[in-house]
Scaffold this motif. Structure first.
Motif, PDB file in Angstrom:
ATOM      1  N   UNK A   7      21.728   7.429  -9.554  1.00 13.81           N
ATOM      2  CA  UNK A   7      21.581   6.121 -10.000  1.00 13.81           C
ATOM      3  C   UNK A   7      21.636   5.014  -9.233  1.00 13.81           C
ATOM      4  N   UNK A   8      21.531   3.751  -9.599  1.00  9.10           N
ATOM      5  CA  UNK A   8      21.657   2.653  -8.894  1.00  9.10           C
ATOM      6  C   UNK A   8      20.347   2.136  -7.980  1.00  9.10           C
ATOM      7  N   UNK A   9      19.188   3.019  -8.204  1.00  7.53           N
ATOM      8  CA  UNK A   9      18.038   2.672  -7.588  1.00  7.53           C
ATOM      9  C   UNK A   9      17.114   1.393  -8.327  1.00  7.53           C
ATOM     10  N   UNK A 115      19.664  16.582  -5.670  1.00  2.00           N
ATOM     11  CA  UNK A 115      19.427  15.788  -6.840  1.00  2.00           C
ATOM     12  C   UNK A 115      17.932  15.497  -7.247  1.00  2.00           C
ATOM     13  N   UNK A 116      17.642  14.594  -8.312  1.00  3.42           N
ATOM     14  CA  UNK A 116      16.118  14.417  -8.721  1.00  3.42           C
ATOM     15  C   UNK A 116      15.735  13.498  -8.100  1.00  3.42           C
ATOM     16  N   UNK A 117      16.378  12.451  -7.145  1.00  4.74           N
ATOM     17  CA  UNK A 117      15.924  11.250  -6.701  1.00  4.74           C
ATOM     18  C   UNK A 117      16.072   9.921  -7.513  1.00  4.74           C
ATOM     19  N   UNK A 118      16.202   8.900  -6.902  1.00  2.00           N
ATOM     20  CA  UNK A 118      16.349   7.682  -7.414  1.00  2.00           C
ATOM     21  C   UNK A 118      15.368   6.698  -6.489  1.00  2.00           C
ATOM     22  N   UNK A 119      14.465   6.038  -7.229  1.00  2.00           N
ATOM     23  CA  UNK A 119      13.456   4.979  -6.337  1.00  2.00           C
ATOM     24  C   UNK A 119      14.183   3.694  -6.112  1.00  2.00           C
ATOM     25  N   UNK A 120      13.924   3.506  -4.599  1.00  2.00           N
ATOM     26  CA  UNK A 120      14.238   2.123  -4.304  1.00  2.00           C
ATOM     27  C   UNK A 120      13.002   1.480  -3.909  1.00  2.00           C
ATOM     28  N   UNK A 121      13.052   0.126  -4.186  1.00  2.00           N
ATOM     29  CA  UNK A 121      11.566  -0.699  -3.912  1.00  2.00           C
ATOM     30  C   UNK A 121      12.364  -1.799  -3.406  1.00  2.00           C
ATOM     31  N   UNK A 122      11.899  -2.145  -2.067  1.00  2.80           N
ATOM     32  CA  UNK A 122      12.187  -3.292  -1.576  1.00  2.80           C
ATOM     33  C   UNK A 122      10.828  -4.109  -1.133  1.00  2.80           C
TER      34      UNK A 122
END
Length: 124
Positions: A7-9, A115-122
């Protein structure tokens, strides 16, 4: 059953911060080193950071050194990745992974669980 909850993305502006969390269950977390990897569109998955099972060793990719900080709380079976001074090139799906033993490696094939991954967009 091994499970990661990442989490946190999300979306952040350039120069901003995000804190990723990776909560694990189903295996002896304290005996495993945990790595963070990322995969940007059209690029191969790459190692970002790692923390050893004994918390003695931490490693960072040159591209994130000085901006990202990895930590772990073995009581909560959770690893964190604090990401500061984010750049557009940090945009990617971020994965946590576990490898048994007190060492870190960027070799993807050596990790036991993912893990399944969390997306980060900057982006502005």
């Amino acid at each position: 059953q091994v499970q990661f909850v990442e989490s946190g993305g999300g979306l952040a502006q350039p120069g901003g911060s995000l804190r990723l969390s990776c909560a694990a269950s189903g295996f002896a977390f304290s005996y495993y080193s945990i790595g963070w990897f990322r995969e940007a569109p059209g690029k191969e998955r790459e190692g970002v950071s790692c923390i050893s099972s004994d918390r003695i060793r931490t490693t960072y990719a040159d591209l994130v050194k000085g901006r990202f900080t990895i930590s772990r709380d073995n009581a909560k079976n959770t690893v964190y990745l604090q990401m500061n001074s984010l750049k557009p090139e940090d945009t990617a799906v971020y994965y946590c992974a576990a490898i048994r033993g007190p060492f870190c490696t960027t070799s993807i094939g050596e990790y036991d669980y993912w893990g399944q991954g969390t997306r980060v967009t900057v982006s502005s």
